[in-house]
Design an enzyme around this catalytic site. Structure first.
Site, PDB file in Angstrom:
ATOM      1  N   ASP A  11      36.947  52.495  37.762  1.00 39.90           N
ATOM      2  CA  ASP A  11      36.548  51.107  38.427  1.00 39.90           C
ATOM      3  C   ASP A  11      35.765  50.627  37.401  1.00 39.90           C
ATOM      4  OD1 ASP A  11      36.628  50.125  40.545  1.00 39.90           O
ATOM      5  OD2 ASP A  11      35.044  51.748  41.720  1.00 39.90           O
ATOM      6  N   SER A  12      34.581  49.663  38.525  1.00 40.31           N
ATOM      7  CA  SER A  12      33.712  49.350  38.455  1.00 40.31           C
ATOM      8  C   SER A  12      32.985  50.309  38.445  1.00 40.31           C
ATOM      9  CB  SER A  12      33.727  48.084  39.168  1.00 40.31           C
ATOM     10  OG  SER A  12      33.831  49.122  40.236  1.00 40.31           O
ATOM     11  N   TYR A  43      31.913  44.762  40.606  1.00 41.81           N
ATOM     12  CA  TYR A  43      33.033  43.498  39.734  1.00 41.81           C
ATOM     13  C   TYR A  43      33.668  42.655  40.871  1.00 41.81           C
ATOM     14  CZ  TYR A  43      33.625  46.345  35.499  1.00 41.81           C
ATOM     15  OH  TYR A  43      33.642  47.389  34.257  1.00 41.81           O
ATOM     16  N   GLY A  44      33.361  42.952  41.995  1.00 38.43           N
ATOM     17  CA  GLY A  44      33.639  41.773  42.657  1.00 38.43           C
ATOM     18  C   GLY A  44      33.849  40.210  43.066  1.00 38.43           C
ATOM     19  N   CYS A  74      40.806  49.796  40.136  1.00 34.89           N
ATOM     20  CA  CYS A  74      39.785  49.227  40.794  1.00 34.89           C
ATOM     21  C   CYS A  74      40.365  47.550  40.661  1.00 34.89           C
ATOM     22  CB  CYS A  74      39.252  48.189  39.748  1.00 34.89           C
ATOM     23  SG  CYS A  74      37.949  47.249  40.373  1.00 34.89           S
ATOM     24  N   ASN A  75      40.705  47.155  42.465  1.00 34.10           N
ATOM     25  CA  ASN A  75      41.681  46.276  42.461  1.00 34.10           C
ATOM     26  C   ASN A  75      40.757  45.318  41.848  1.00 34.10           C
ATOM     27  OD1 ASN A  75      43.815  46.356  45.117  1.00 34.10           O
ATOM     28  ND2 ASN A  75      41.872  47.807  45.592  1.00 34.10           N
ATOM     29  N   THR A  76      39.850  44.557  41.555  1.00 37.34           N
ATOM     30  CA  THR A  76      39.678  43.498  41.192  1.00 37.34           C
ATOM     31  C   THR A  76      40.061  43.812  39.573  1.00 37.34           C
ATOM     32  OG1 THR A  76      37.481  43.782  42.483  1.00 37.34           O
ATOM     33  CG2 THR A  76      37.372  41.694  40.191  1.00 37.34           C
ATOM     34  N   GLU A 153      28.582  52.158  50.003  1.00 37.26           N
ATOM     35  CA  GLU A 153      27.749  52.814  48.748  1.00 37.26           C
ATOM     36  C   GLU A 153      26.878  53.341  49.336  1.00 37.26           C
ATOM     37  OE1 GLU A 153      27.907  52.366  44.478  1.00 37.26           O
ATOM     38  OE2 GLU A 153      29.971  51.805  45.110  1.00 37.26           O
ATOM     39  N   CYS A 185      40.881  47.401  48.461  1.00 41.34           N
ATOM     40  CA  CYS A 185      40.011  47.560  47.381  1.00 41.34           C
ATOM     41  C   CYS A 185      39.748  49.346  47.526  1.00 41.34           C
ATOM     42  CB  CYS A 185      38.411  46.507  48.062  1.00 41.34           C
ATOM     43  SG  CYS A 185      36.466  47.350  47.696  1.00 41.34           S
ATOM     44  N   THR A 186      39.228  49.580  46.385  1.00 39.51           N
ATOM     45  CA  THR A 186      39.630  50.518  46.175  1.00 39.51           C
ATOM     46  C   THR A 186      37.934  51.731  47.168  1.00 39.51           C
ATOM     47  OG1 THR A 186      37.685  50.303  43.921  1.00 39.51           O
ATOM     48  CG2 THR A 186      40.138  50.939  43.709  1.00 39.51           C
ATOM     49  N   HIS A 187      37.164  50.843  47.638  1.00 36.88           N
ATOM     50  CA  HIS A 187      36.190  51.749  48.677  1.00 36.88           C
ATOM     51  C   HIS A 187      36.518  51.856  49.859  1.00 36.88           C
ATOM     52  CE1 HIS A 187      33.694  50.572  45.656  1.00 36.88           C
ATOM     53  NE2 HIS A 187      32.396  50.964  46.027  1.00 36.88           N
TER      54      HIS A 187
HETATM   55  N1  DGL Z   1      36.236  48.741  43.017  1.00 41.34           N
HETATM   56  C1  DGL Z   1      36.337  47.121  43.189  1.00 41.34           C
HETATM   57  C2  DGL Z   1      38.133  46.441  43.729  1.00 41.34           C
HETATM   58  O1  DGL Z   1      38.343  47.602  43.676  1.00 41.34           O
HETATM   59  C3  DGL Z   1      35.449  47.044  44.413  1.00 41.34           C
HETATM   60  C4  DGL Z   1      34.255  47.348  43.893  1.00 41.34           C
HETATM   61  C5  DGL Z   1      33.398  45.990  42.918  1.00 41.34           C
HETATM   62  O2  DGL Z   1      33.205  45.096  43.768  1.00 41.34           O
HETATM   63  O3  DGL Z   1      33.098  46.409  41.909  1.00 41.34           O
HETATM   64  O4  DGL Z   1      37.461  45.682  44.153  1.00 41.34           O
END
Ligand code: DGL
Length: 275
Positions: A11-12, A43-44, A74-76, A153, A185-187
């Protein structure tokens, strides 16, 4: 392929730990090598080219750890890089989007689905595309929620500031009478109780992290790669789960320990640009 080899998860940053947590719960014998790109998060808000470059570097690193499969947690990165990197790989690579989209398409009762995610995920339109590939008649409303990642975060999981921002973001979706909301989004699973309260009990929350762990289990079974039992060393938790980041290892360790079922003892910092 060695069944006892670990699964690579990346993930990011810390968000993918929600996916790692589900893998730990649902296929507890599996070893995991986790990489969080804490030096280059978020990453978003980055371009597709950049996310593909980062994902290739991380996969090259994970391959040095002899992983048997890779989960882009990570979704992005799943939205922008999965197709490219999966086509280049000789081991299975899955993302988090297909499993979440499939579940949303299956569970909606009124045909109206909401998707929340980063700007990158929402701009890619991927959830809408995958959901409508399965059921073209479904109405999908997307909403980028860029402030959710920094709020998580900062640990503001239950806070009036988070409530206020969430109710603004969610008002568009509520006005569309969605009955299913994809936490794209993973968060966001970490904000589940806030989202549940604001959306109400009638809206089904789909957590792609949970669905992805199930998809990984099926994939490993199909390839006869599911790990059957733990070794003695695992039981003492010495090498079963390994964590790597590109920056701020101690901060990661503290966060990871707060959301994973077991304490994380160490996180190693590596120079990801070398890969
Ligand atoms: N992990 C990213 C996602 O699921 C979210 C955090 C980011 O923007 O890097 O899209």
């Amino acid at each position: 392929m060695d069944r006892t080899a670990p699964v690579g998860v990346f993930d990011s940053g810390v968000g993918g730990l929600t996916v790692a947590r589900e893998i730990m719960r649902q296929i507890p014998n599996e070893r995991i090598v986790y990489f969080g790109d804490t030096a280059r998060v978020p990453y978003g808000s980055k371009s597709k080219e950049t996310i593909i470059r980062y994902s290739r570097q991380i996969i090259r690193f994970l391959r040095t750890q002899d992983v048997k499969a890779i989960v882009i947690a990570c979704n992005t990165a799943s939205a922008y890089a999965l197709e490219t990197v999966a086509a280049e790989s000789d081991i299975p690579v899955i993302g988090v989007i297909n499993a979440g989209a499939r579940t949303a398409a299956a569970v909606t009762r009124n045909g109206k689905i909401g998707v929340i995610g980063t700007l990158g995920t929402v701009d890619s339109g991927i959830y809408k595309k995958v959901i409508q590939d399965i059921r073209p008649e479904l109405e999908v409303t997307q909403k980028a929620c860029p402030l959710f990642v920094p709020l998580v975060e900062e640990g503001l999981l239950h806070d009036s500031v988070t409530d206020e921002i969430a109710s603004r973001y969610l008002s568009d979706l509520k006005s569309k009478y969605i009955d299913t909301l994809v936490l794209g989004c993973t968060h966001y699973p970490l904000l589940r109780s806030t989202l549940r309260r604001l959306m109400g009990e009638d809206v089904t929350l789909v957590n792609p992290a949970y669905e992805t762990a199930i998809e990984l289990k099926h994939l490993l079974e199909e390839h006869d790669m599911l790990r059957m039992e733990e070794s003695g060393a695992d039981k003492e938790n010495r090498e079963k789960y390994q964590f790597f980041v590109s920056d701020l290892a101690e901060r990661f360790t503290t966060f990871a320990s707060s959301i994973l079922p077991n304490e994380v003892r160490t996180t190693k910092k590596i120079n990801i640009e070398k890969y």
